[in-house]
Design a protein around this motif. Structure first.
Motif, PDB file in Angstrom:
ATOM      1  N   PRO A  46       0.819  -1.218   0.000  1.00 44.60           N
ATOM      2  CA  PRO A  46       0.000   0.000   0.000  1.00 44.60           C
ATOM      3  C   PRO A  46       0.851   1.266   0.000  1.00 44.60           C
ATOM      4  N   ILE A  47       0.284   2.333  -0.557  1.00 45.76           N
ATOM      5  CA  ILE A  47       0.971   3.628  -0.500  1.00 45.76           C
ATOM      6  C   ILE A  47       0.150   4.607   0.333  1.00 45.76           C
ATOM      7  N   ASN A  48       0.800   5.618   0.774  1.00 47.34           N
ATOM      8  CA  ASN A  48       0.178   6.662   1.576  1.00 47.34           C
ATOM      9  C   ASN A  48      -0.917   7.355   0.768  1.00 47.34           C
ATOM     10  N   LEU A  49      -2.013   7.673   1.416  1.00 43.90           N
ATOM     11  CA  LEU A  49      -3.138   8.312   0.734  1.00 43.90           C
ATOM     12  C   LEU A  49      -2.751   9.629   0.068  1.00 43.90           C
ATOM     13  N   MET A  50      -1.778  10.345   0.611  1.00 45.54           N
ATOM     14  CA  MET A  50      -1.386  11.622   0.017  1.00 45.54           C
ATOM     15  C   MET A  50      -0.768  11.425  -1.369  1.00 45.54           C
ATOM     16  N   LEU A  51      -0.042  10.326  -1.556  1.00 50.95           N
ATOM     17  CA  LEU A  51       0.478  10.012  -2.885  1.00 50.95           C
ATOM     18  C   LEU A  51      -0.642   9.502  -3.778  1.00 50.95           C
ATOM     19  N   ALA A  52      -1.445   8.588  -3.252  1.00 46.52           N
ATOM     20  CA  ALA A  52      -2.505   7.975  -4.048  1.00 46.52           C
ATOM     21  C   ALA A  52      -3.487   9.012  -4.582  1.00 46.52           C
ATOM     22  N   LYS A  53      -3.807   9.995  -3.784  1.00 42.00           N
ATOM     23  CA  LYS A  53      -4.788  11.002  -4.192  1.00 42.00           C
ATOM     24  C   LYS A  53      -4.169  12.127  -5.030  1.00 42.00           C
ATOM     25  N   GLY A  54      -2.856  12.193  -5.081  1.00 38.39           N
ATOM     26  CA  GLY A  54      -2.191  13.276  -5.799  1.00 38.39           C
ATOM     27  C   GLY A  54      -1.818  12.962  -7.237  1.00 38.39           C
ATOM     28  N   ILE A  55      -2.220  11.787  -7.730  1.00 43.21           N
ATOM     29  CA  ILE A  55      -1.820  11.405  -9.082  1.00 43.21           C
ATOM     30  C   ILE A  55      -3.021  11.407 -10.025  1.00 43.21           C
ATOM     31  N   SER A  56      -2.733  11.522 -11.309  1.00 44.77           N
ATOM     32  CA  SER A  56      -3.789  11.531 -12.323  1.00 44.77           C
ATOM     33  C   SER A  56      -4.055  10.141 -12.882  1.00 44.77           C
ATOM     34  N   LYS A  57      -2.998   9.362 -13.049  1.00 41.69           N
ATOM     35  CA  LYS A  57      -3.114   8.038 -13.661  1.00 41.69           C
ATOM     36  C   LYS A  57      -2.016   7.151 -13.095  1.00 41.69           C
ATOM     37  N   CYS A  58      -2.340   5.872 -12.937  1.00 35.63           N
ATOM     38  CA  CYS A  58      -1.362   4.901 -12.460  1.00 35.63           C
ATOM     39  C   CYS A  58      -1.067   3.905 -13.577  1.00 35.63           C
ATOM     40  N   VAL A  59       0.204   3.669 -13.808  1.00 37.65           N
ATOM     41  CA  VAL A  59       0.673   2.716 -14.820  1.00 37.65           C
ATOM     42  C   VAL A  59       1.493   1.668 -14.087  1.00 37.65           C
ATOM     43  N   THR A  60       1.293   0.397 -14.426  1.00 43.37           N
ATOM     44  CA  THR A  60       1.990  -0.680 -13.722  1.00 43.37           C
ATOM     45  C   THR A  60       3.076  -1.355 -14.568  1.00 43.37           C
ATOM     46  N   ASP A  61       3.303  -0.835 -15.756  1.00 46.59           N
ATOM     47  CA  ASP A  61       4.343  -1.369 -16.639  1.00 46.59           C
ATOM     48  C   ASP A  61       4.998  -0.191 -17.356  1.00 46.59           C
ATOM     49  N   ILE A  62       6.270   0.006 -17.129  1.00 50.90           N
ATOM     50  CA  ILE A  62       6.989   1.137 -17.733  1.00 50.90           C
ATOM     51  C   ILE A  62       6.839   1.152 -19.248  1.00 50.90           C
ATOM     52  N   ASN A  63       6.734  -0.008 -19.862  1.00 50.57           N
ATOM     53  CA  ASN A  63       6.601  -0.067 -21.317  1.00 50.57           C
ATOM     54  C   ASN A  63       5.356   0.659 -21.831  1.00 50.57           C
ATOM     55  N   GLU A  64       4.337   0.796 -20.987  1.00 56.92           N
ATOM     56  CA  GLU A  64       3.117   1.522 -21.377  1.00 56.92           C
ATOM     57  C   GLU A  64       3.409   2.983 -21.718  1.00 56.92           C
ATOM     58  N   LEU A  65       4.505   3.520 -21.191  1.00 56.33           N
ATOM     59  CA  LEU A  65       4.840   4.925 -21.458  1.00 56.33           C
ATOM     60  C   LEU A  65       5.148   5.176 -22.930  1.00 56.33           C
ATOM     61  N   GLU A  66       5.524   4.140 -23.641  1.00 57.00           N
ATOM     62  CA  GLU A  66       5.854   4.296 -25.063  1.00 57.00           C
ATOM     63  C   GLU A  66       4.621   4.615 -25.905  1.00 57.00           C
ATOM     64  N   THR A  67       3.449   4.146 -25.482  1.00 59.61           N
ATOM     65  CA  THR A  67       2.239   4.334 -26.287  1.00 59.61           C
ATOM     66  C   THR A  67       1.172   5.189 -25.599  1.00 59.61           C
ATOM     67  N   LEU A  68       1.397   5.590 -24.371  1.00 60.45           N
ATOM     68  CA  LEU A  68       0.418   6.418 -23.657  1.00 60.45           C
ATOM     69  C   LEU A  68       0.256   7.752 -24.379  1.00 60.45           C
ATOM     70  N   ASP A  69      -0.977   8.176 -24.583  1.00 54.01           N
ATOM     71  CA  ASP A  69      -1.236   9.457 -25.234  1.00 54.01           C
ATOM     72  C   ASP A  69      -1.150  10.569 -24.188  1.00 54.01           C
ATOM     73  N   PHE A  70      -0.057  11.296 -24.209  1.00 51.52           N
ATOM     74  CA  PHE A  70       0.154  12.370 -23.243  1.00 51.52           C
ATOM     75  C   PHE A  70      -0.586  13.652 -23.624  1.00 51.52           C
ATOM     76  N   GLN A  71      -1.286  13.634 -24.747  1.00 55.62           N
ATOM     77  CA  GLN A  71      -2.083  14.815 -25.116  1.00 55.62           C
ATOM     78  C   GLN A  71      -3.246  14.993 -24.141  1.00 55.62           C
ATOM     79  N   PHE A  72      -3.765  13.862 -23.653  1.00 53.51           N
ATOM     80  CA  PHE A  72      -4.833  13.925 -22.671  1.00 53.51           C
ATOM     81  C   PHE A  72      -4.740  12.692 -21.788  1.00 53.51           C
TER      82      PHE A  72
END
Length: 156
Positions: A119-145
């Motif tokens: 588990p992570i602290n609620l302050m981190l969990a609530k402060g993020i927009s999206k969670c990714v569990t595989d670094i490879n997803e960053l290659e195709t994630l649409d950062f426009q939105f």
């Protein structure tokens, strides 16, 4: 329009260094990403713990200027990618999450550890927009939105 990304995360252990290298490579291959600011590449006067000919590392001048470089880069970023290692949480990265959140900068949180086991602290969990569990997803994630999604892991 390509996005400017602030790449946050520790690089103090072999696992963390590997995460930063893989994330940088994936982001560089992403057509929606223009510029990647990785703090380890922008240390004041290129000083590191292993490269410090003038004895600046850890001193006030180095700390002040490195801090200011990172703050400026976060202020200029369109988005942030935060790399998180559950086994060795980095307080500097936690600070960056808080700063970026307060600046209304969208945060893609990347953690390849088991989100239900660690588990992570609620302050981190609530402060993020999206969670990714595989670094490879960053290659195709649409950062426009990046649509906001609740953190899917266990929270404390």
């Amino acid at each position: 329009m390509q996005k400017q990304i602030y790449l946050a995360g520790g690089w103090f252990t072999p696992k963390q260094a590997d995460m930063v290298a893989r994330a940088h490579k994936a982001l560089a291959a992403n057509p929606t990403v223009g510029y990647i600011h990785s703090p380890q590449e922008h240390q004041y006067k290129d000083v590191t713990e292993d490269n410090d000919p003038n004895g600046l590392f850890g001193g006030y001048e180095w700390a002040n200027q490195t801090y200011q470089n990172d703050i400026t880069a976060m202020d200029l970023a369109d988005m942030a990618v935060v790399l998180w290692d559950m086994a060795d949480e980095d307080t500097g990265t936690a600070f960056e999450v808080g700063y970026l959140n307060a600046s209304h900068t969208p945060i893609v949180f990347v953690c390849e550890d088991d989100l239900q086991e660690n588990p992570i602290n609620l302050m981190l969990a609530k402060g993020i927009s999206k969670c990714v569990t595989d670094i490879n997803e960053l290659e195709t994630l649409d950062f426009q939105f990046v649509a906001g999604e609740p953190y899917p892991g266990k929270i404390i």
